[in-house]
Write a protein that holds these residues in place. Structure first.
Motif: not given
Length: 199
Positions: A3-6, A21, A64, A66-68, A70-71, A73
């Motif tokens: 997980v890069k960002q949530a 979504y 949401k 964001v991963t390395d 597939r993104d 929800y």
């Protein structure tokens, strides 16, 4: 999967608001089963408010991730089975979640959260059978494993799997406190999303 960002997207009462979504990983479970703690663990950020008081989550909350790979929800549904909830509120929650499952066309997986220290309740079993009837894919996630010893965890997994009529590999043991099971669950989600046909 890493997980890069949530980030928090929105809260809503109308399940139609979630339609845009995709893909969605739905999170469902009894009130006070540890949904908020697990979501915070998976997202690597304290985006969900945790509380000792069951029944606090009364809206459908969307995040949401964001991963390395597939993104996707996370869709956090209101907890069920809170006995002190006002009947009208309880009926409204049930109506929302029922409509979400029946009308949701972007659900890639449902995470059914259960406290590993408790036997599955009748409502837990109803949820599992309901998802089976609808043909929705699901994984049982056992929470709060830090409260038990390794031997107790093993026995609990066997007992809960038998009670739900599931193979043990369809249960993932986690702890929002210790972080146990985070990688296993994210790897499972990655496998699911890799074959997902959702936009």
């Amino acid at each position: 999967m890493r997980v890069k960002q949530a980030s928090f997207v929105k809260s809503c009462t109308d399940v139609k608001a979630a339609d845009e979504y995709s893909p969605q990983i739905c999170v469902a479970g009894r009130s006070n089963c540890g949904k908020s703690s697990l979501l915070n663990l998976l997202m690597g950020a304290k985006l969900c408010k945790t509380s000792q008081t069951p029944g606090r989550t009364r809206l459908i909350n969307i995040f949401k991730v964001v991963t390395d790979a597939r993104d996707f929800y996370f869709v956090d549904l209101p907890g069920y089975g809170y006995s002190k909830a006002h009947k009208q509120e309880s009926d409204e929650w049930n109506f929302r979640t029922d409509k979400y499952f029946k009308d949701g066309n972007n659900i890639a997986q449902v995470l059914c959260l259960m406290d590993i220290r408790r036997d599955p309740s009748d409502l837990d079993k109803v949820l599992i059978n309901y998802l089976r009837d609808l043909g929705l894919p699901f994984t049982v996630v056992l929470t709060k494993s830090d409260k038990l010893s390794r031997a107790q965890i093993g026995n609990a997994v066997i007992k809960i799997a038998a009670a739900l009529g599931l193979a043990r590999d369809n249960l993932i043991v986690t702890s929002g406190h210790s972080g146990a099971g985070r990688d296993d669950l994210l790897n499972r989600l990655n496998e699911i999303l890799e074959v997902s046909e959702y936009d």
